[in-house]
Write a protein that holds these residues in place. Structure first.
Motif, mmCIF file in Angstrom:
data_model
loop_
_atom_site.group_PDB
_atom_site.id
_atom_site.type_symbol
_atom_site.label_atom_id
_atom_site.label_comp_id
_atom_site.label_asym_id
_atom_site.label_seq_id
_atom_site.Cartn_x
_atom_site.Cartn_y
_atom_site.Cartn_z
ATOM 1 N N VAL A 1 4.270 1.722 21.845
ATOM 2 C CA VAL A 1 4.291 0.342 21.866
ATOM 3 C C VAL A 1 3.125 -0.114 22.554
ATOM 4 O O VAL A 1 2.498 -1.384 22.183
ATOM 5 C CB VAL A 1 5.435 -0.383 21.730
ATOM 6 C CG1 VAL A 1 5.542 -1.799 21.650
ATOM 7 C CG2 VAL A 1 6.479 0.434 20.715
ATOM 8 N N ASN A 2 3.528 -0.001 23.869
ATOM 9 C CA ASN A 2 2.275 -0.586 24.917
ATOM 10 C C ASN A 2 1.099 -0.099 24.669
ATOM 11 O O ASN A 2 0.083 -0.986 24.592
ATOM 12 C CB ASN A 2 2.822 -0.017 26.276
ATOM 13 C CG ASN A 2 4.281 -0.677 26.685
ATOM 14 O OD1 ASN A 2 4.606 -1.986 26.273
ATOM 15 N ND2 ASN A 2 4.734 0.091 27.640
ATOM 16 N N HIS B 1 -0.662 5.607 17.182
ATOM 17 C CA HIS B 1 -0.047 5.921 18.596
ATOM 18 C C HIS B 1 1.131 6.662 18.777
ATOM 19 O O HIS B 1 1.230 7.333 19.517
ATOM 20 C CB HIS B 1 0.160 4.605 19.414
ATOM 21 C CG HIS B 1 -1.154 4.024 19.706
ATOM 22 N ND1 HIS B 1 -2.081 4.429 20.654
ATOM 23 C CD2 HIS B 1 -2.102 2.632 19.017
ATOM 24 C CE1 HIS B 1 -3.282 3.708 20.811
ATOM 25 N NE2 HIS B 1 -3.114 2.962 19.804
ATOM 26 N N PHE B 2 2.036 6.523 17.542
ATOM 27 C CA PHE B 2 3.051 7.530 17.564
ATOM 28 C C PHE B 2 2.644 9.004 17.499
ATOM 29 O O PHE B 2 3.213 10.030 18.110
ATOM 30 C CB PHE B 2 4.107 7.248 16.270
ATOM 31 C CG PHE B 2 5.374 6.349 16.492
ATOM 32 C CD1 PHE B 2 5.306 5.095 17.325
ATOM 33 C CD2 PHE B 2 6.684 6.913 16.281
ATOM 34 C CE1 PHE B 2 6.402 4.499 17.431
ATOM 35 C CE2 PHE B 2 7.735 6.176 16.626
ATOM 36 C CZ PHE B 2 7.542 4.994 17.398
ATOM 37 N N ILE B 3 1.680 9.141 16.574
ATOM 38 C CA ILE B 3 1.236 10.376 16.434
ATOM 39 C C ILE B 3 0.777 11.090 17.728
ATOM 40 O O ILE B 3 0.868 12.241 18.137
ATOM 41 C CB ILE B 3 0.296 10.519 15.207
ATOM 42 C CG1 ILE B 3 1.099 10.507 13.949
ATOM 43 C CG2 ILE B 3 -0.243 11.987 15.097
ATOM 44 C CD1 ILE B 3 0.122 10.203 12.723
ATOM 45 N N LYS B 4 -0.256 10.187 18.388
ATOM 46 C CA LYS B 4 -0.596 10.422 19.722
ATOM 47 C C LYS B 4 0.216 11.105 20.656
ATOM 48 O O LYS B 4 0.003 11.791 21.517
ATOM 49 C CB LYS B 4 -1.617 9.373 20.133
ATOM 50 C CG LYS B 4 -3.170 9.477 19.657
ATOM 51 C CD LYS B 4 -3.953 8.257 20.418
ATOM 52 C CE LYS B 4 -5.229 8.160 19.998
ATOM 53 N NZ LYS B 4 -6.062 7.163 20.496
ATOM 54 N N THR C 1 -0.540 -11.897 17.708
ATOM 55 C CA THR C 1 -0.034 -10.679 17.437
ATOM 56 C C THR C 1 0.785 -9.967 18.582
ATOM 57 O O THR C 1 0.415 -10.174 19.819
ATOM 58 C CB THR C 1 -1.153 -9.530 17.241
ATOM 59 O OG1 THR C 1 -2.102 -10.281 16.401
ATOM 60 C CG2 THR C 1 -0.817 -8.395 16.753
ATOM 61 N N GLU C 2 2.082 -9.675 17.879
ATOM 62 C CA GLU C 2 2.920 -9.015 18.895
ATOM 63 C C GLU C 2 3.654 -7.858 18.382
ATOM 64 O O GLU C 2 4.056 -7.775 17.398
ATOM 65 C CB GLU C 2 4.003 -10.216 19.952
ATOM 66 C CG GLU C 2 4.973 -10.531 18.818
ATOM 67 C CD GLU C 2 6.000 -11.666 19.554
ATOM 68 O OE1 GLU C 2 6.960 -11.504 19.752
ATOM 69 O OE2 GLU C 2 5.370 -12.762 19.992
ATOM 70 N N VAL C 3 3.815 -6.798 19.577
ATOM 71 C CA VAL C 3 4.831 -5.617 18.945
ATOM 72 C C VAL C 3 5.866 -5.498 20.066
ATOM 73 O O VAL C 3 5.440 -5.400 21.213
ATOM 74 C CB VAL C 3 3.865 -4.145 18.713
ATOM 75 C CG1 VAL C 3 4.738 -2.971 18.480
ATOM 76 C CG2 VAL C 3 2.576 -4.454 18.064
#
Length: 162
Positions: free
Chosen positions: A19-20, A68-71, A37-39
């Protein structure tokens, strides 16, 4: 008797890192400059909330999050994205629930697959995991190999091999 557990666990720290990293990428991208935009990752509720100025930007952030999850070595299958919703400020938001544990139906499918192998092992559903026991470690390893080849809609980890 040798045994192992089949679980679906997530690493909350790795999700936080993904997420970061997504927020850092959003901050550096030119097409997101000046747009709200926010996560946000809520560990208590096991949910990620995404807010963007428009629908296209929301989809772009969703794709970045999956990338980014996959990374980070996480399975994007654990994310259960809800529908897009409008917010009072004119932005668009979406929530992604994080699926952890094995639900009853999936556990029954796993047990059915194990029984279909005709190996001398027993599978038992325990809360949100499945325990497999057998006399030979080779049989247990064969069960793991068979289950890795099947798709259950959630990532499976094989832990506590004893």
């Amino acid at each position: 008797m040798p045994s192992f557990d089949i679980v679906n666990e997530i690493n909350a720290q790795e999700i936080d890192n993904a997420v970061n990293n997504t927020m850092k990428e959003v901050a550096t991208r030119y097409d997101f400059r000046g747009l709200h935009t926010e996560v946000e990752f809520s560990k208590k509720e096991n949910r990620i909330d995404v807010v963007a100025a428009e629908s296209m930007k929301l989809q772009a952030v969703k794709e970045m999050l999956i990338k980014h999850f996959i990374k980070r070595g996480l399975e994007p299958k654990v994310l259960d994205f809800g529908p897009e919703q409008g917010s009072s400020s004119g932005a668009v938001k979406m929530s992604a629930d994080i699926k952890e544990g094995i639900d009853r139906d999936t556990a029954k499918k796993i047990v059915k697959e194990i029984k279909a192998t005709k190996l001398k092992v027993q599978a038992a559903i325990q809360d949100d995991q499945v325990r497999v026991t057998g006399k030979k470690i080779d049989d247990l390893q064969e069960v793991i190999r068979v289950l890795k080849g099947k798709k259950f809609g959630i990532p499976l980890q094989f832990v506590n091999m004893k």
